[in-house]
Design an enzyme around this catalytic site. Structure first.
Site, PDB file in Angstrom:
ATOM      1  NE  ARG A 101       3.141  -5.529   2.073  1.00 41.27           N
ATOM      2  CZ  ARG A 101       2.411  -6.553   2.452  1.00 41.27           C
ATOM      3  NH1 ARG A 101       2.598  -7.129   3.643  1.00 41.27           N
ATOM      4  NH2 ARG A 101       1.460  -7.049   1.675  1.00 41.27           N
ATOM      5  N   GLY A 102       0.487  -3.299   3.088  1.00 41.81           N
ATOM      6  CA  GLY A 102      -0.744  -4.064   3.295  1.00 41.81           C
ATOM      7  C   GLY A 102      -1.793  -3.087   3.805  1.00 41.81           C
ATOM      8  CB  ALA A 103      -5.185  -2.242   2.573  1.00 43.65           C
ATOM      9  NE  ARG A 162       2.052   2.252  -1.106  1.00 46.27           N
ATOM     10  CZ  ARG A 162       2.003   0.928  -1.221  1.00 46.27           C
ATOM     11  NH1 ARG A 162       2.056   0.160  -0.152  1.00 46.27           N
ATOM     12  NH2 ARG A 162       1.883   0.379  -2.416  1.00 46.27           N
ATOM     13  CD  GLN A 191       4.615  -6.800  -2.458  1.00 43.82           C
ATOM     14  OE1 GLN A 191       4.758  -7.477  -3.484  1.00 43.82           O
ATOM     15  NE2 GLN A 191       4.439  -5.502  -2.499  1.00 43.82           N
ATOM     16  CG  ASP A 219      -4.198  -2.617  -1.490  1.00 39.97           C
ATOM     17  OD1 ASP A 219      -4.011  -3.747  -1.990  1.00 39.97           O
ATOM     18  OD2 ASP A 219      -3.415  -2.096  -0.672  1.00 39.97           O
ATOM     19  CG  ASN A 226      -5.186  -7.280  -3.681  1.00 38.54           C
ATOM     20  OD1 ASN A 226      -4.861  -6.732  -2.639  1.00 38.54           O
ATOM     21  ND2 ASN A 226      -4.806  -8.523  -3.966  1.00 38.54           N
ATOM     22  CE  LYS A 227       1.171  -5.062  -4.212  1.00 38.91           C
ATOM     23  NZ  LYS A 227       1.520  -3.601  -4.405  1.00 38.91           N
TER      24      LYS A 227
END
Lengths: 345, 345
Positions: free
Chosen positions: B51-53, B94, B201, B242, B252-253
């Site tokens: 995960r993570g853009a 996603r 995370q 993201d 973002n998150k």
């Protein structure tokens, strides 16, 4: 003593013991804890079996009553000395909620009020005084709930943080007292429940109360409050309080202050609900409120499992202070207080 | 391909397979997942093993390379058709991080760039292109880390949300790339790690990276960020992204937007760190960024155990949008961008 109109009994007195709904095990199990001595009550407070500022005060008052019952003292002075030991022990359990100290002071004053009372009469008087604190708390909650319901528009979506419900009081609740008052007034509110890490009082306790009573709600991670507000899905915020300073600065569960900043940013009213016993007129402002720092393992672990790496420290302040300037109104059993706040004893 | 200067390998290519550090099992276990087909890569992205853009983009590029290797096509057109199937499947994993679509577009363009290439040459070219995306991501991170380090005063206390570290990229990291850049520049930063519910995370991944490298840090519950700022213990905030719209609005998150509001309230600089591949110039502003809604069980459960009552629904948006007006600067490999932002392709 009077039973609150709830489907559960967070705190109840049985003449020789205090029965507490063990909040550490909710929502999975509904287990009751029996305390027959004041150290058992102190332990229940320290370990969060009972929590919430008003409930802590009520439990501590019964703890003093239990100390009186258990004391072998045959004279008044010996009994008073035993009570001081219990009061000192109960006072050391948690530092932030002022209701604890308020209830202990009131029990001490009650014990000393009539020098003519012998030990047996004193024991009975203290059990009655704790019962009165219990009943007054329920009555205060109901009154503040009715005052607060006036602030809730029909169909309002109310965001709350932590648990300031029946479980946090002798019954009915403060923030959830307003929700219950709004339900009783036919306003059909919906509640956004902040999960409230690290101890999850929202996800575990507030959700449990609302589900029990069929009040529509949804749980969100604390981090989702901001975007829920930005989408226009929050009409007002209502939270409880652990201690309110003379100027209205309010200590409450960690994260409350952040919610207040977010509410202000989005132009959403932010209300604090608390009985008058939560106000500490001895303290001029929030800077003087002691903030409990709890075991970092509450952050490092979840459901008993380590979630952070072994080499990572954690900080765990249990409360924060919301400045009065961010509080639209404070609702007590006496009414809806608007700024500027100047509370007196 | 070039190895990032990290003590771990989040994403690595072995010629016939993609090896991913399984982030679902950190920090408890350091387990590597081998993907030999594109559906395995898609599954790893969907289930947050990776995960993570930027890391999603790199993994998806290698997914396309794996699809080319696995395709039985004997002619160019059949191979291109198989690639389109893989690209469509990977694109559905996603919705929010634009790096995924950026990497897939780049792989498609690479596949179609030279009509003279036969299937065997095309397979080799696509593996090289994915490798180039990987290497460019590490290089971009290093450059943005160096640019961002200039924003970090000596001894700064940096708050970060989620994981925008080596684990979220091909290596080095974006927000943590700035932290690493500051460490390399001798600035001795300290990092406040928001735990970042619901998937943790921060607590699980950012803390793990920092602990591995001996960078001083402490984990806090997300709700503690506000009072940490109020105490004057946060000098700047750095987060990843993201997707960044043309006007600088940044997805973002979930929770990032709340941190940005808090930073503004406390007068603390709020920086976004991302490679240029995270910018989506096709989107004018944040309102057009699709926000992934994930399974409510991520909120209702913790470590596989139900924490909310059975009767309580939950909402689980995975991202939020921070308006450009709250972002002090956006740091990319091209430099430090200040408002007003006008990004172009």
């Amino acid at each position: 003593v009077g039973a609150p109109a709830l489907a559960f009994f967070p705190v109840s007195w049985r003449g020789d013991r205090l029965v507490l709904l063990d909040q550490r095990r909710l929502p999975g199990e509904e287990v009751y804890l029996e305390c027959r001595t004041w150290p058992e009550v102190a332990d229940a407070i320290r370990t969060l079996a009972v929590r919430g500022a008003p409930a802590i005060g009520v439990a501590a008052a019964f703890g003093v009553a239990l100390a009186a019952l258990a004391s072998p003292a045959r004279d008044r002075e010996s009994l008073l000395a035993d009570l001081e030991t219990a009061i000192a022990g109960l006072a050391k359990t948690r530092p932030t909620a002022v209701n604890l100290f308020w209830a202990l002071d009131r029990m001490r004053r009650s014990a000393r009020s009539d020098p003519a009372l012998g030990p047996a009469e004193l024991r009975a008087a203290l059990a009655r005084e704790a019962g009165a604190i219990f009943e007054e708390d329920v009555a205060s909650n109901r009154r503040l709930g009715a005052h607060g319901a006036e602030l809730v528009p029909a169909g309002a979506r109310i965001l709350t943080h932590c648990n300031a419900g029946g479980l946090a009081t002798a019954g009915y609740g403060t923030a959830l007292g307003i929700v219950r008052g709004a339900v009783e007034a036919g306003r059909r509110p919906f509640v956004w429940v902040d999960e409230t890490r690290p101890v999850l009082q929202g996800a575990r306790l507030t959700a449990w109360e609302l589900a029990r009573e069929g009040i529509p709600h949804a749980v969100i991670a604390d981090v989702a409050a901001a975007s829920t507000m930005a989408r226009g899905e929050v009409d007002l915020v209502v939270v409880g309080a652990d201690r309110i300073a003379r100027n209205g600065d309010t200590a409450n569960k960690i994260g409350t202050y952040g919610v207040a900043v977010l509410a202000r940013h989005h132009g959403i009213p932010f209300y604090v609900a608390a009985p008058f016993s939560t106000i500490d007129p001895a303290i001029p402002d929030g800077a003087a409120i002691p903030i409990e720092e709890r075991d970092p393992r509450e952050v490092q672990e979840l459901a008993g499992r380590r979630i952070t790496p072994a080499g990572s420290p954690a900080r765990n302040p249990a409360f924060d202070v919301t400045p009065a300037a961010l509080i639209t109104a404070i609702v007590t059993e006496r009414g809806v207080h608007r700024p500027p706040y100047h509370f007196q004893a």
